[in-house]
Scaffold this active site. Structure first.
Site, short mmCIF file in Angstrom:
data_model
loop_
_atom_site.label_atom_id
_atom_site.label_comp_id
_atom_site.label_asym_id
_atom_site.label_seq_id
_atom_site.Cartn_x
_atom_site.Cartn_y
_atom_site.Cartn_z
N CYS A 1 0.81 -1.23 0.00
CA CYS A 1 0.00 0.00 0.00
C CYS A 1 0.84 1.27 0.00
O CYS A 1 0.31 2.37 -0.15
CB CYS A 1 -0.96 0.01 1.19
N HIS B 1 -3.34 7.49 2.86
CA HIS B 1 -3.77 6.21 2.28
C HIS B 1 -5.13 5.82 2.84
O HIS B 1 -5.37 5.89 4.05
CB HIS B 1 -2.72 5.15 2.60
N ASN C 1 -10.27 0.46 -0.18
CA ASN C 1 -8.81 0.52 -0.26
C ASN C 1 -8.35 0.03 -1.63
O ASN C 1 -8.44 -1.16 -1.93
CB ASN C 1 -8.22 -0.36 0.85
O1 UT7 Z 1 -3.75 -0.89 3.49
C1 UT7 Z 1 -3.10 -1.49 4.58
C2 UT7 Z 1 -3.72 -2.79 4.85
N1 UT7 Z 1 -4.88 -2.89 5.63
C3 UT7 Z 1 -5.27 -2.13 6.66
O2 UT7 Z 1 -4.75 -1.11 7.00
C4 UT7 Z 1 -6.45 -2.66 7.43
C5 UT7 Z 1 -6.26 -2.53 8.91
N2 UT7 Z 1 -7.29 -3.19 9.68
C6 UT7 Z 1 -8.58 -2.81 9.71
O3 UT7 Z 1 -8.97 -1.92 8.97
C7 UT7 Z 1 -9.49 -3.45 10.71
O4 UT7 Z 1 -8.74 -4.23 11.60
C8 UT7 Z 1 -10.63 -4.33 10.08
C9 UT7 Z 1 -11.61 -3.44 9.34
C10 UT7 Z 1 -10.04 -5.36 9.14
C11 UT7 Z 1 -11.38 -5.03 11.20
O5 UT7 Z 1 -11.88 -4.09 12.11
P1 UT7 Z 1 -11.63 -4.25 13.69
O6 UT7 Z 1 -12.30 -3.13 14.33
O7 UT7 Z 1 -10.16 -4.42 13.90
O8 UT7 Z 1 -12.41 -5.57 13.99
P2 UT7 Z 1 -11.91 -6.89 14.73
O9 UT7 Z 1 -11.14 -7.74 13.79
O10 UT7 Z 1 -11.31 -6.52 16.05
O11 UT7 Z 1 -13.28 -7.58 15.04
C12 UT7 Z 1 -14.27 -7.00 15.92
C13 UT7 Z 1 -15.53 -7.86 15.86
C14 UT7 Z 1 -15.23 -9.34 16.01
O12 UT7 Z 1 -16.35 -9.93 16.68
P3 UT7 Z 1 -16.31 -10.25 18.26
O13 UT7 Z 1 -15.13 -11.17 18.46
O14 UT7 Z 1 -16.11 -8.92 18.92
O15 UT7 Z 1 -17.64 -10.88 18.51
C15 UT7 Z 1 -15.20 -9.85 14.60
O16 UT7 Z 1 -15.52 -11.21 14.49
O17 UT7 Z 1 -16.14 -7.70 14.57
C16 UT7 Z 1 -16.25 -8.98 13.93
N3 UT7 Z 1 -16.02 -8.79 12.50
C17 UT7 Z 1 -17.01 -8.51 11.65
N4 UT7 Z 1 -18.32 -8.35 11.80
C18 UT7 Z 1 -19.05 -8.03 10.70
C19 UT7 Z 1 -14.84 -8.82 11.84
N5 UT7 Z 1 -15.03 -8.55 10.55
C20 UT7 Z 1 -16.38 -8.35 10.38
C21 UT7 Z 1 -17.19 -8.03 9.29
N6 UT7 Z 1 -18.53 -7.89 9.49
N7 UT7 Z 1 -16.69 -7.86 8.05
#
Ligand code: UT7
Length: 331
Positions: free
Chosen positions: A116, A256, A286
């Protein structure tokens, strides 16, 4: 003779017509519009659906848009850099094909890959060619067909990524406009948190790996998120301090577009008001190497000669950095 700096003198962009909305993703994986919107800021993303078309298709369209808008003769372009994490093919340069297709027949070309951060690093490289005094027209394109490496059964990645391309032209400037300073970094210990493991030289693809989606992107979102928030804010602060800039001097943050919360955290750290933060993540998600030039393309009409732009990016590898650039023209 006054010092030559490398200024952006034209921009262009392209996104495919096909729109993949959050609602459509609800039918594909266990997610919902509200979660995606509040956790990422994304409402929809564009997908390149045409059979046999790769990243060069996006790069060519973005470059053609720049050529049409600026009226430059493609034969005058001396170097074409395609920043991308999703080249068309192995062993054949995406940039060579792109340069030929846009009529840049007097140019040499190469691809640049830094996940990225590809476009940000590309700005640094393009600027060095101009500053050397040897080159007068360098075309830097950022393009990625992310849909080619995304598993649309994995809700941790498929909600974030989209396809797109953007292009900028670098030319010499003697008014001290253009690229002023940069702070670029990388840390290879981060690669385990964001990668497509199979399909490269370490682990060539096997039918088994493909069946298990190991040729597609995996990410430990939380770890990537934490590192992105810390490092993007850190380098933005460093670049301001090093150039004796205060928040008041900053016209725009060009960050970004990976997650709105990461961009907001960077803006908060430098205490920048929302109106000065370029944002289009809601429309495109993204697009990896295309996020920064697509922002410039979308905001071009609001940019003024002399504006101070602070660029920041973070990506796989890990790779990250910040660039300070003075905008060189009124559109
Ligand atoms: O370009 C550089 C590369 N990428 C990035 O910079 C991305 C960086 N990361 C992120 O943007 C975020 O970490 C994500 C958007 C991928 C995920 O968001 P988060 O706030 O970190 O969520 P999480 O993985 O901590 O998950 C929180 C909750 C979990 O449920 P529980 O355990 O709290 O019940 C996940 O299972 O949200 C759940 N979850 C979802 N729910 C609905 C994870 N993904 C999803 C989803 N839809 N797509």
């Amino acid at each position: 003779m006054s010092k030559i700096s490398a200024a952006i003198t034209a921009v262009g962009g392209y996104v495919p017509d096909y729109v993949l909305t959050n609602k459509m993703l609800e039918d594909m994986v266990d997610t919902n519009d509200e979660w995606i919107t509040t956790r990422t800021g994304i409402k929809e993303r564009r997908i390149l659906k045409e059979e046999g078309q790769g990243t060069s298709y996006l790069a060519i369209k973005a470059a053609q848009n720049l050529i049409d808008k600026s009226g430059i003769n493609p034969k005058d372009i001396e170097l074409v850099i395609v920043a991308t994490a999703t080249p068309d093919m192995k062993a054949a340069s995406t940039s060579a094909y792109t340069a030929t297709k846009i009529g840049a027949t007097n140019a040499f070309s190469f691809d640049l890959e830094a996940a990225c951060s590809s476009f940000l690093y590309g700005m640094s490289v393009a600027a060095r060619y101009i500053e050397s005094g040897k080159y007068k027209k360098v075309l830097l394109i950022g393009a990625d067909k992310n849909s080619s490496m995304i598993n649309y059964e994995d809700r941790a990645t498929c909600i974030i990524f989209g396809d797109g391309g953007g292009a900028v032209l670098f030319e010499p400037n003697e008014e001290d406009l253009g690229l002023q300073d940069e702070f670029l970094r990388s840390d290879g210990s981060g690669r385990e948190f964001l990668q497509a493991t199979y399909g490269g030289s370490s682990y060539p693809s096997t039918p088994e790996a493909i069946k298990d989606h190991k040729h597609q992107v995996f990410q430990d979102g939380k770890t990537v998120f934490k590192n992105a928030v810390f490092n993007m804010a850190d380098v933005a602060v460093k670049i301001l301090d090093r150039n004796n800039l205060t928040t008041k001097d900053v016209s725009w943050l060009v960050a970004h577009q990976a997650n709105k919360r990461i961009i907001d955290a960077t803006a908060n750290r430098i205490e920048l008001e929302e109106e000065k933060v370029m944002m289009n993540i809601e429309k495109y998600g993204n697009t990896t190497s295309a996020t920064l030039p697509l922002l410039l393309n979308d905001y071009e009409s609001q940019l003024k000669k002399g504006d101070n732009l602070i660029f920041a990016a973070f990506g796989g590898g890990f790779t990250w950095g910040s660039i300070y650039l003075k905008w060189a023209y009124n559109s």
